[in-house]
Design a protein around this motif. Structure first.
Motif, PDB file in Angstrom:
ATOM      1  N   SER B 232      -0.220   2.314   9.551  1.00  0.00           N
ATOM      2  CA  SER B 232      -1.563   1.848   9.177  1.00  0.00           C
ATOM      3  C   SER B 232      -1.764   2.074   7.675  1.00  0.00           C
ATOM      4  O   SER B 232      -0.949   2.723   7.027  1.00  0.00           O
ATOM      5  CB  SER B 232      -2.589   2.628   9.972  1.00  0.00           C
ATOM      6  OG  SER B 232      -2.508   3.980   9.554  1.00  0.00           O
ATOM      7  N   GLU B 234      -3.352   4.149   6.166  1.00  0.00           N
ATOM      8  CA  GLU B 234      -3.349   5.581   5.808  1.00  0.00           C
ATOM      9  C   GLU B 234      -1.991   6.039   5.290  1.00  0.00           C
ATOM     10  O   GLU B 234      -1.880   6.994   4.531  1.00  0.00           O
ATOM     11  CB  GLU B 234      -3.749   6.467   7.002  1.00  0.00           C
ATOM     12  CG  GLU B 234      -5.232   6.464   7.315  1.00  0.00           C
ATOM     13  CD  GLU B 234      -5.708   5.141   7.909  1.00  0.00           C
ATOM     14  OE1 GLU B 234      -4.968   4.579   8.756  1.00  0.00           O
ATOM     15  OE2 GLU B 234      -6.783   4.651   7.497  1.00  0.00           O
ATOM     16  N   LEU B 237      -1.873   6.241   1.663  1.00  0.00           N
ATOM     17  CA  LEU B 237      -2.549   7.411   1.105  1.00  0.00           C
ATOM     18  C   LEU B 237      -1.667   8.656   1.186  1.00  0.00           C
ATOM     19  O   LEU B 237      -1.606   9.457   0.267  1.00  0.00           O
ATOM     20  CB  LEU B 237      -3.865   7.664   1.848  1.00  0.00           C
ATOM     21  CG  LEU B 237      -4.911   6.549   1.690  1.00  0.00           C
ATOM     22  CD1 LEU B 237      -6.080   6.757   2.652  1.00  0.00           C
ATOM     23  CD2 LEU B 237      -5.383   6.464   0.235  1.00  0.00           C
ATOM     24  N   GLU B 238      -0.957   8.764   2.308  1.00  0.00           N
ATOM     25  CA  GLU B 238      -0.017   9.881   2.460  1.00  0.00           C
ATOM     26  C   GLU B 238       1.008   9.877   1.349  1.00  0.00           C
ATOM     27  O   GLU B 238       1.328  10.897   0.748  1.00  0.00           O
ATOM     28  CB  GLU B 238       0.748   9.747   3.783  1.00  0.00           C
ATOM     29  CG  GLU B 238       0.085  10.383   4.972  1.00  0.00           C
ATOM     30  CD  GLU B 238       0.849  10.044   6.249  1.00  0.00           C
ATOM     31  OE1 GLU B 238       2.100  10.135   6.228  1.00  0.00           O
ATOM     32  OE2 GLU B 238       0.186   9.640   7.226  1.00  0.00           O
TER      33      GLU B 238
END
Lengths: 397, 253
Positions: B232, B234, B237-238
């Protein structure tokens, strides 16, 4: 009269003794005329040919003045506007003497020795109409030897369109004397048959603030030398020489320029774009000379060549000879292929390979055509020339 | 529903060096996928091989656009088929005005798609409207293609090309590179305006920053010539926090 005949006799003797220059002559190193040209010319026509079709550059320009030289002879000139006068060179032998001080120059003695027609064109004011002078030979046996002297009076201006077509041998010497504040815009179109030899020498002498803008386009012709020499006599003079050379087959076209800055505060700008295909050979010899007292001269010279074939050859000889210490001069030269990344970029936008190539090549010469913006009938000329360029590129694609 | 773009087990070599080593990925209509990856992972190779650049040899696998293989198609036919690549470094073409280029391009594509070509007047109307949306002024249409354009202008010009060519599938190669934050926002707005239910997009980027403005549906991590992780948004961002180090190791091993 005697004096003219005397000079011509002298030229004939020099031609008989020295003939055409060979490659040991540094100015002719890349274009060896002695190996390529006959030592005499027999079948010069003495009568005017009738009914010759000429593809005038200005056929769509209603107000254009047209002078046609067919096989070296001037056909009837139409009515000239005020401020433009034509007279016979033979009545002005002093002009020849004055301009041919260096009679050891092969292009000069060969021209004078065989001269068929010489005229003087005097421009005494601003002429709005473009003037086309077209040179055409009707067969491979024809040879044309013509001399034209242009004199632009103070403040006078003219757009001159010089075009060449046909077969045989054409040798033209055009001398331009520009007085103070005069302006000559000069387009030269060289588009002859594959067998034609064209030796075109153009000498320009600029007085104070005189401006000379030259755009030369060579699209075909077998063997060609387009040589331009400009002398700057007084401050404020400017010359711009822009050449587009597109050559294919086994053509051999030589662009030679010489900018002679005798005076301080003069400027010149030379740019040559060459496109070579097949086994064509292109030459750019550009020389800028800045004399000792000619301070604050600004001169740039740039030659770029685009090679469309591995068998084509380009010779470049850029030279700067600077004797003054306060000048801004630059020269540069590049030879390359079509930019593959640019080609891919255009193709990735849906443009087919051939169209993309043509687009890149047209872009390469468009800067030269863009210089016609300020010419009388410039837009019509650009459109006409762009069509001719496109035809050349389609043929070579 | 079948995928709009399907890349199957793609192996690509450049000058005998294997760059992509079995890359698989599929994008459905209406989706925006992002591909992130460290330097040298094969991001640019992927964008060039999709657009059909010479010198990128597919040794195994295939690329399908709407079920049709692009493998043997030249770049112009891929454009006609509906693929568009926004270049990381748009080329400067001296002597060819932006307008002439756009008109030639649009009409070549329309011809190829069996649509009627646009005449000069309707093209002008069409392109001006699109240019206005991207805040490109008329002057930029008259100038030679990309010559003297700022980094932002070049990228906006790429998006203009995308908007006039109306591709089915757009690949954006490092569209954020060389852009300041304002230029990035304008470009992203242009891209977002072109998102619709029929069109797919593949956004290739090194940094997460671009994805703040062009929000992807799915994020892939490319490392060592393969997709090593898909997830996803996210995931991006990781990566911003931990870097690529974890993934680079996986493939080498």
């Amino acid at each position: 009269m005697t004096s003219f005949n005397h000079m011509q006799q002298e030229a004939k003797e020099i031609f008989a003794a020295h003939g055409w220059p060979n490659k040991r002559n540094e100015d002719w190193h890349y274009t060896d005329l002695s190996a390529r040209l006959p030592s005499s010319f027999q079948n010069q026509s003495l009568e005017l040919s009738e009914d010759v079709h000429i593809d005038n550059l200005t056929c769509d320009v209603e107000e254009a003045l047209q002078l046609n030289f067919i096989n070296g002879l001037l056909t009837e000139a139409g009515e000239l506007p005020d401020g433009l006068e034509i007279s016979a060179l033979i009545d002005n032998p002093d002009l020849v003497q004055q301009s041919d001080e260096d009679i050891t120059d092969p292009l000069l003695y060969a021209n004078l020795a065989h001269l068929e027609t010489g005229i003087v064109i005097d421009v005494s004011q601003v002429i709005e109409e473009p003037m086309e002078i077209h040179f055409h030979n009707t067969s491979a046996e024809e040879a044309s030897f013509v001399r034209i002297i242009f004199r632009l009076a103070e403040g006078a201006s003219l757009t001159l369109l010089e075009s060449h077509s046909g077969w045989g041998h054409t040798q033209l010497v055009s001398d331009v004397y520009q007085h103070e504040d005069s302006m000559l815009r000069h387009l030269k179109l060289h588009q002859a048959e594959d067998s034609q030899v064209s030796l075109l020498l153009n000498r320009v002498s600029l007085d104070a603030r005189a401006q000379y803008h030259n755009v030369a386009i060579s699209l075909s012709g077998g063997l060609g030398r387009l040589e331009t020499r400009v002398t700057f006599n007084a401050p404020g003079g400017h010359a711009g020489l822009a050449t587009a050379l597109l050559s294919g087959g086994k053509q051999h076209i030589d662009i030679t320029t010489r900018l002679n800055h005798l005076s301080a505060d003069t400027t010149s700008d030379t740019v040559a774009r060459t496109i070579l295909d097949d086994e064509a050979c292109g030459i750019f010899q550009g020389k800028v000379i800045v004399h000792e007292d000619a301070q604050r001269v600004e001169a740039t010279q740039k030659s770029d060549a685009l090679m469309l074939s591995a068998d084509a050859m380009m010779n470049v000889k850029p030279e700067l000879e600077i004797y003054a210490d306060d000048v801004a001069c630059a020269h540069g030269s590049a030879i390359g292929e079509i930019d593959h990344e640019a080609l891919f970029f255009l193709r990735s936008r849906g443009i087919g390979e051939e169209a993309a190539r043509i687009m890149l090549v047209e872009g390469f010469v468009s800067e030269i055509l863009g210089r016609l913006d300020d010419f009388a009938a410039g837009a019509v000329l650009q459109e006409n020339l762009l069509k001719r360029v496109a035809t050349f590129l389609k043929k070579s694609a | 529903m079948s995928a709009l773009l399907e890349i199957k087990n793609l192996h690509v070599s450049v000058a005998d060096t294997q760059i992509l080593k079995g890359l698989s990925l599929s994008v459905s209509a209406g989706e925006v996928h992002a591909i992130m990856g460290p330097n040298g992972s094969g991001k640019s190779t992927l964008s060039y091989v999709l657009a059909g650049r010479d010198g990128y040899e597919i040794t195994e696998g295939d690329i399908l656009l709407n079920g049709v293989s692009l493998k043997d198609m030249n770049p112009e036919d891929r454009a006609i088929a509906g693929l568009f690549l926004a270049f990381q470094y748009p080329l400067e073409i001296p002597g060819v005005t932006n307008m002439t280029f756009l008109k030639t391009s649009v009409n070549a594509v329309r011809r190829g798609r069996g649509e009627e070509e646009l005449d000069a007047a309707s093209f002008l109307r069409f392109v001006r409207e699109k240019a206005k949306a991207l805040r490109l002024d008329d002057d930029m249409l008259k100038r030679p293609l990309n010559v003297g354009f700022s980094g932002g202008e070049k990228k906006r010009n790429e998006i203009l090309q995308m908007s006039v060519l109306e591709p089915m599938m757009a690949i954006l190669d490092e569209t954020d590179s060389g852009l300041d934050i304002d230029a990035l926002k304008t470009v992203a707005e242009g891209v977002n305006a072109l998102r619709d239910a029929q069109r797919g997009m593949l956004v290739i980027t090194h940094y997460q920053r671009l994805l703040d403005y062009i929000k992807p549906d799915i994020v892939h991590i490319l490392a060592g010539g393969q997709i090593v992780k898909t997830g996803s948004p996210e995931l991006a961002l990781e990566l911003e926090k931990s870097g690529y180090a974890d993934y680079v190791g996986e493939v080498v091993a």
